[in-house]
Motif scaffolding. Sequence first.
Motif, PDB file in Angstrom:
ATOM      1  N   ALA A 271     -64.239 -51.406 -19.965  1.00 43.25           N
ATOM      2  CA  ALA A 271     -62.992 -52.132 -20.195  1.00 43.25           C
ATOM      3  C   ALA A 271     -62.454 -51.775 -21.577  1.00 43.25           C
ATOM      4  CB  ALA A 271     -63.228 -53.637 -20.086  1.00 43.25           C
ATOM      5  N   PRO A 272     -61.142 -51.690 -21.722  1.00 39.58           N
ATOM      6  CA  PRO A 272     -60.569 -51.278 -23.016  1.00 39.58           C
ATOM      7  C   PRO A 272     -61.073 -52.125 -24.187  1.00 39.58           C
ATOM      8  CG  PRO A 272     -58.856 -51.356 -21.340  1.00 39.58           C
ATOM      9  CD  PRO A 272     -60.097 -51.914 -20.705  1.00 39.58           C
ATOM     10  N   HIS A 273     -61.219 -53.438 -23.963  1.00 43.72           N
ATOM     11  CA  HIS A 273     -61.599 -54.288 -25.106  1.00 43.72           C
ATOM     12  C   HIS A 273     -62.981 -53.947 -25.649  1.00 43.72           C
ATOM     13  CE1 HIS A 273     -62.106 -56.659 -21.293  1.00 43.72           C
ATOM     14  NE2 HIS A 273     -63.339 -56.763 -21.721  1.00 43.72           N
ATOM     15  N   HIS A 274     -63.880 -53.471 -24.774  1.00 45.64           N
ATOM     16  CA  HIS A 274     -65.210 -53.110 -25.261  1.00 45.64           C
ATOM     17  C   HIS A 274     -65.196 -51.813 -26.071  1.00 45.64           C
ATOM     18  CE1 HIS A 274     -66.817 -55.897 -21.964  1.00 45.64           C
ATOM     19  NE2 HIS A 274     -67.205 -56.404 -23.111  1.00 45.64           N
ATOM     20  N   LEU A 275     -64.065 -51.119 -26.064  1.00 48.46           N
ATOM     21  CA  LEU A 275     -63.937 -49.876 -26.827  1.00 48.46           C
ATOM     22  C   LEU A 275     -63.392 -50.101 -28.230  1.00 48.46           C
ATOM     23  CD1 LEU A 275     -62.337 -47.669 -24.015  1.00 48.46           C
ATOM     24  CD2 LEU A 275     -64.658 -47.403 -24.926  1.00 48.46           C
ATOM     25  N   ASP A 278     -65.425 -55.843 -31.405  1.00 53.10           N
ATOM     26  CA  ASP A 278     -66.872 -56.086 -31.416  1.00 53.10           C
ATOM     27  C   ASP A 278     -67.183 -57.556 -31.670  1.00 53.10           C
ATOM     28  OD1 ASP A 278     -66.959 -56.598 -34.172  1.00 53.10           O
ATOM     29  OD2 ASP A 278     -67.304 -54.484 -34.646  1.00 53.10           O
ATOM     30  N   ASP A 279     -68.478 -57.854 -31.681  1.00 56.87           N
ATOM     31  CA  ASP A 279     -68.889 -59.260 -31.689  1.00 56.87           C
ATOM     32  C   ASP A 279     -68.640 -59.976 -33.016  1.00 56.87           C
ATOM     33  OD1 ASP A 279     -70.878 -57.961 -33.087  1.00 56.87           O
ATOM     34  OD2 ASP A 279     -72.545 -58.756 -31.910  1.00 56.87           O
ATOM     35  N   LEU A 295     -68.169 -59.316 -26.079  1.00 53.80           N
ATOM     36  CA  LEU A 295     -67.998 -58.252 -27.064  1.00 53.80           C
ATOM     37  C   LEU A 295     -69.365 -58.004 -27.692  1.00 53.80           C
ATOM     38  CD1 LEU A 295     -64.672 -59.426 -28.750  1.00 53.80           C
ATOM     39  CD2 LEU A 295     -64.973 -57.799 -26.852  1.00 53.80           C
ATOM     40  N   ARG A 296     -69.707 -56.729 -27.837  1.00 51.70           N
ATOM     41  CA  ARG A 296     -71.042 -56.355 -28.309  1.00 51.70           C
ATOM     42  C   ARG A 296     -70.996 -55.870 -29.753  1.00 51.70           C
ATOM     43  NH1 ARG A 296     -74.426 -58.773 -24.600  1.00 51.70           N
ATOM     44  NH2 ARG A 296     -73.984 -58.059 -22.476  1.00 51.70           N
ATOM     45  N   GLY A 297     -72.107 -55.334 -30.213  1.00 46.61           N
ATOM     46  CA  GLY A 297     -72.206 -54.878 -31.594  1.00 46.61           C
ATOM     47  C   GLY A 297     -71.469 -53.565 -31.823  1.00 46.61           C
TER      48      GLY A 297
END
Length: 453
Positions: A271-275, A278-279, A295-297
């Motif tokens: 997904a665009p937001h994960h690109l 971040d967290d 959202l990840r690190g």
Amino acid sequence: MTLSPSTGVRGVARSEGACGTVCLDGVRLLGAEPTDVLVRDGVIAAVGARSESVGARQVDATGLVMLPAFVDLHTHLREPGAEEAETIASGTRAAAEGGYSDVFAMANCAPITDTPRRLTHIAAVAARTAACRVHPVGAITRGLAGRELAPLAEMAAAGARMFSDDGRCVTDAAVMRAALAEARRTGTVVAQHAQCDRLADAGQINAGPAAERTRLPPWPGVAEESIVARDAVLAGETGAALHVCHVSTAGTVEVVRWAKQRGLPVTAEVAPHHLVLDDSLAATGDTLYKVNPPLRGAGDVAALRAALADGTIDAVATDHAPHPAHRKAAEWCDAPFGMLGLETALAIVAEVLTACGAECGSEPDWALIADLMAHTPARIGGVAAVAGRSLRPGEPATFTLVDPAADWTVDPADSHSLSRNSPYAERKFRCRPITTVVSGTVTSDRAGLLTPR
Ligand SMILES: [Zn+2]
């Protein structure tokens, strides 16, 4: 009822009309050198052939990049059941504005899309109200409950090309295996929202510093990675096409890479937001950054970007998830997961794929964007006969014209979605789709390029 029209624009009900015979002068096909493209009778009649354009309306498309219109494998249209958040009409309007010709509508509506009748109902509403083609996704299990398979073969016969319990994970390995076997028999694809219920538990935010800082329940990456690894093995055993929804961690990228090296029938989307997010943003407690998977690190974001560029990730899918403002205004744990995505996806992908960043003015690999957002998702979703076609003479005139130097600022108030939960307010982007055409029918035209006003 056939859900995937073989030709024409059935399913595109709300549009600005046929573009007629036009010659797009100076357009850059997939970002290449300027040329002319002649559109006639809903198809691309000629490329680079001025002599054949006699009688055509000349449209100055100098500098615009022509891409195949996009295909979104992961859209939440919210109708039926949550029309306050979005309708098929409003969500597909947002899709058209974002450059999309086709969206796959996830099954977590109310009622859930778990019968052929509900599937054809959505298709019928779309035929009346939609601004792009809508491919309803069938639920894998009845009621998304994860226990009993929904009637996949009947839904496939009614036109479903993809099955997913998205929003929930098919956690039971035996149920997932049975679904894959059924997908193999029907030539369809199973899209998994990978979230081991036991490991993710009531997780609310990425495990690690974000969870520690906010003291919210952690949603660890292994809850995603373990399911993807398991499902990849099951896909190999059954020979069925497995599609991994919204990959969010570096570990999942590794699993997908392994599966592909083994030749397993696995595809993956990001997904665009994960690109781009971040967290650390989620740790602010602003619920606009609450999304599932979370959202990840920063390391995960970097791994996803690399996987997009090197082909480990096959497609970009928006996970467009509208929610009304009052629901997002709740406390973090009570607020729903999800963010808007259709109108900003291209801008984000272009930014991510621009080698030296948005500032330096260079351009992304447009052919790669066409693969990630049109050709490959159409193939994964089983609609390549009508969507994500190449821009060659004889093919449908289904394209989006992108201004590669639009330099625009996101204002959620301008969204065509009924909801406003975009995490990109006031963010500046460079690229923007300005016109979308589906088989010669203009479905969006921000600048009045093809529909003079
Ligand atoms: Zn999901």
